[in-house]
Design a protein around this motif. Structure first.
Motif, PDB file in Angstrom:
ATOM      1  N   PHE A 258       0.857  -1.189   0.000  1.00  0.00           N
ATOM      2  CA  PHE A 258       0.000   0.000   0.000  1.00  0.00           C
ATOM      3  C   PHE A 258       0.891   1.236   0.000  1.00  0.00           C
ATOM      4  O   PHE A 258       1.914   1.271   0.686  1.00  0.00           O
ATOM      5  N   GLU A 259       0.493   2.268  -0.723  1.00  0.00           N
ATOM      6  CA  GLU A 259       1.320   3.468  -0.808  1.00  0.00           C
ATOM      7  C   GLU A 259       0.781   4.636   0.004  1.00  0.00           C
ATOM      8  O   GLU A 259       1.541   5.533   0.370  1.00  0.00           O
ATOM      9  N   LYS A 260      -0.509   4.652   0.288  1.00  0.00           N
ATOM     10  CA  LYS A 260      -1.102   5.735   1.073  1.00  0.00           C
ATOM     11  C   LYS A 260      -2.133   5.146   2.035  1.00  0.00           C
ATOM     12  O   LYS A 260      -3.213   4.737   1.619  1.00  0.00           O
ATOM     13  N   VAL A 261      -1.796   5.100   3.319  1.00  0.00           N
ATOM     14  CA  VAL A 261      -2.695   4.511   4.311  1.00  0.00           C
ATOM     15  C   VAL A 261      -2.814   5.447   5.515  1.00  0.00           C
ATOM     16  O   VAL A 261      -1.943   6.270   5.779  1.00  0.00           O
ATOM     17  N   PHE A 262      -3.922   5.288   6.233  1.00  0.00           N
ATOM     18  CA  PHE A 262      -4.081   6.020   7.487  1.00  0.00           C
ATOM     19  C   PHE A 262      -5.054   5.274   8.378  1.00  0.00           C
ATOM     20  O   PHE A 262      -5.781   4.384   7.935  1.00  0.00           O
ATOM     21  N   VAL A 286      -0.907   8.882   9.402  1.00  0.00           N
ATOM     22  CA  VAL A 286      -0.935   8.842   7.939  1.00  0.00           C
ATOM     23  C   VAL A 286       0.454   8.468   7.434  1.00  0.00           C
ATOM     24  O   VAL A 286       1.454   9.028   7.900  1.00  0.00           O
ATOM     25  N   TYR A 287       0.528   7.539   6.478  1.00  0.00           N
ATOM     26  CA  TYR A 287       1.813   7.120   5.907  1.00  0.00           C
ATOM     27  C   TYR A 287       1.716   7.144   4.390  1.00  0.00           C
ATOM     28  O   TYR A 287       0.755   6.641   3.805  1.00  0.00           O
ATOM     29  N   GLN A 288       2.743   7.733   3.786  1.00  0.00           N
ATOM     30  CA  GLN A 288       2.777   7.859   2.328  1.00  0.00           C
ATOM     31  C   GLN A 288       4.124   7.400   1.803  1.00  0.00           C
ATOM     32  O   GLN A 288       5.174   7.945   2.168  1.00  0.00           O
ATOM     33  N   ALA A 289       4.094   6.391   0.950  1.00  0.00           N
ATOM     34  CA  ALA A 289       5.324   5.897   0.337  1.00  0.00           C
ATOM     35  C   ALA A 289       5.898   6.938  -0.619  1.00  0.00           C
ATOM     36  O   ALA A 289       5.155   7.716  -1.229  1.00  0.00           O
ATOM     37  N   TYR A 290       7.210   6.945  -0.721  1.00  0.00           N
ATOM     38  CA  TYR A 290       7.965   7.812  -1.633  1.00  0.00           C
ATOM     39  C   TYR A 290       7.842   9.294  -1.254  1.00  0.00           C
ATOM     40  O   TYR A 290       8.020  10.176  -2.095  1.00  0.00           O
TER      41      TYR A 290
END
Length: 515
Positions: A258-262, A286-290
């Motif tokens: 997953f690239e954008k999770v919260f 909130v977590y966002q890859a890259y």
């Protein structure tokens, strides 16, 4: 005008037991009169605020034939022989009931003495359903001109005369249901809280984030430095912790692709209680890859300003008498620079811990002996001399590595990490990192924390081996963000205490408080 507040039921002349006994007798009288004092339902067609708005221009003495059906709680009664006026409150506001004996008894002919029962068997606090038309009285009060009524719930206990005058402030929190009845502004706070969280979720959804729930019961506490609550699972015969953060499981989701999770959820920390702290509270992580912590600053501004605009309609708010400007971009300044501004100390210039401690003492800092590194001392200086001065929104950046075990090392400043905390009105409101993705570095930091736990640090934790295993599969560069919902609600609803922003804050039992 006689009023219920002056009748013999008043708490000043009767005990609660006597009032309750009187009202129980009225319950029986209602039953004997053919009424159900605890009804099953009522058809509601309108609410008080809708009617006040729709008929705001109705002239004094004018009546509208449209029939309405409303329900709510009686807040006041004024009775004059063959005429009575009640104030009825529903979720949206209040409206007057215009009650006339001839009209009610004509419409409710199947129930003899309906008007007298209304006068004699109802009390302030009862929940009433009424049907009628709309009329503005000669004195200018918009009213429901009642044809029919039903007692939907007979209250047994009286509402307080002066709720805000109680010396026991905790009673407002302990009996929040009464607080909500008599203080509409308290209901508005929790209505706005719901709108704030809905706005945050909606904004993140629009940006492509998805919300995934993570476990509350965990085998290892982690994701923050805090003392956990410990519970026991009978079937599995094992101790478990209530989560102190959602961080480590959300990062596992990033590892999984997953690239954008919260997640917006409850957190539990077995620590002190104050106007800023409650052991059970709510965060959104909130977590966002890259992405990195610079991206998270922009996201933080966007989430909070969107919520403020959606709920309040402005970015210029007042908190406890102080004007706060939420217009972005917000100030960004390093912890080192802020400490130097307030104390004159440049912690990057000290060669030894002893030298730094002496300079800190000379600058008026207290409790410096407990600091084990210069980084710890820098943070102590910040907390003592800077934190409470940060009134307007300020991103404090670049923290010491010693107090940030889950953050990536700063790309150009040795000894620091890429981390920020957002301060508004002197309070931490958000926390963010460029997340540490190096499993070897992460293991070393978690093992150092485990050593502190073994030495007696109640806020340090063991090594979460499964999380380290996840990192060894590879986590992409990631920006993480946590926002304290309760503190944000405090800010946007002008609450002085966190207990005012939490519907049911944890309190000691009354007997324990008396002891």
């Amino acid at each position: 005008m006689p009023s219920d507040r002056a009748q013999p039921e008043s708490q000043s002349t009767s005990t609660l037991e006597e009032i309750r006994a009187t009202r129980l007798a009225k319950v029986e009288q209602l039953k004997q009169a053919g009424q159900i004092p605890y009804a099953y339902r009522w058809d509601v067609t309108h609410h008080a605020a809708d009617l006040q708005s729709k008929f705001a221009e109705l002239a004094n003495g004018e009546e509208v034939a449209m029939e309405v059906s409303i329900a709510g709680r009686i807040l006041a009664r004024r009775v004059f022989g063959k005429l009575a006026f009640f104030n009825l409150q529903d979720e949206t506001g209040t409206i007057q009931l215009y009650l006339e004996k001839a009209r009610i008894e004509q419409s409710m002919a199947e129930m003899p003495n309906a008007f007298n029962h209304l006068k004699q068997l109802t009390d302030v606090g009862d929940i009433l359903g009424v049907k009628g038309t709309i009329k503005r009285t000669e004195k200018g009060e918009l009213s429901v001109y009642v044809k029919e009524y039903a007692v939907l719930t007979k209250s047994l206990l009286p509402l307080p005369d002066k709720w805000h005058g109680l010396t026991d402030v905790a009673k407002r929190y302990r009996q929040r249901y009464v607080d909500l009845i008599v203080n509409p502004e308290v209901r508005e706070t929790f209505r706005r809280r719901a709108l704030i969280t809905a706005s945050m979720r909606r904004y993140l959804d629009q940006q492509g984030f998805i919300e995934i729930e993570t476990p509350v019961l965990q085998t290892e506490a982690g994701g923050a430095e805090a003392r956990p609550f410990i519970t026991y699972h009978n079937t599995l015969e094992m101790d478990l912790y209530l989560r102190i953060a959602t961080e480590l499981h959300l990062k596992r989701l990033i590892v999984g692709g997953f690239e954008k999770v919260f997640e917006l959820g409850r957190i539990f920390r077995n620590e002190g209680v104050s106007t800023r702290h409650n052991p059970e509270f709510t965060t959104i992580e909130v977590y966002q890859a890259y992405a990195d912590y610079n991206d998270m600053m922009q996201l933080t501004e966007a989430i909070i300003t969107t919520a403020a605009q959606d709920v309040l309609g402005t970015l210029h708010i007042t908190y406890q008498g102080t004007t706060i400007d939420l217009t972005p971009p917000w100030r960004r300044v390093t912890m080192h620079d802020l400490v130097q501004e307030k104390t004159g100390l440049d912690f990057s210039q000290f060669g030894t811990l002893a030298e730094a401690k002496q300079a800190a003492v000379d600058a008026g800092l207290e409790e410096v002996e407990k600091c084990e590194t210069i980084g710890n001392l820098l943070n102590e200086a910040f907390e003592q001399k800077v934190e409470e001065t940060l009134i307007q929104p300020t991103f404090v950046t670049d923290y010491p590595v010693e107090i940030s075990p889950l953050a990536k090392p700063h790309r150009s400043k040795p000894g620091l990490v890429e981390r920020f905390e957002l301060f508004i009105v002197g309070r931490e409101t958000a926390n963010s990192f460029s997340e540490l993705t190096d499993p070897i570095d992460q293991r070393q930091r978690l093992e150092a924390q485990a050593d502190r736990k073994a030495a007696g640090d109640l806020e340090a934790h063991s090594v979460d081996e499964d999380f380290l295993t996840a990192l060894e599969y590879g986590m992409p560069p990631t920006g993480g963000l946590g926002i304290g919902i309760d503190r944000l609600v405090m800010l946007l609803t002008d609450c002085a205490s966190i207990r005012d922003a939490i519907a049911f804050p944890l309190l000691k039992p009354e007997k324990a408080e008396e002891d």
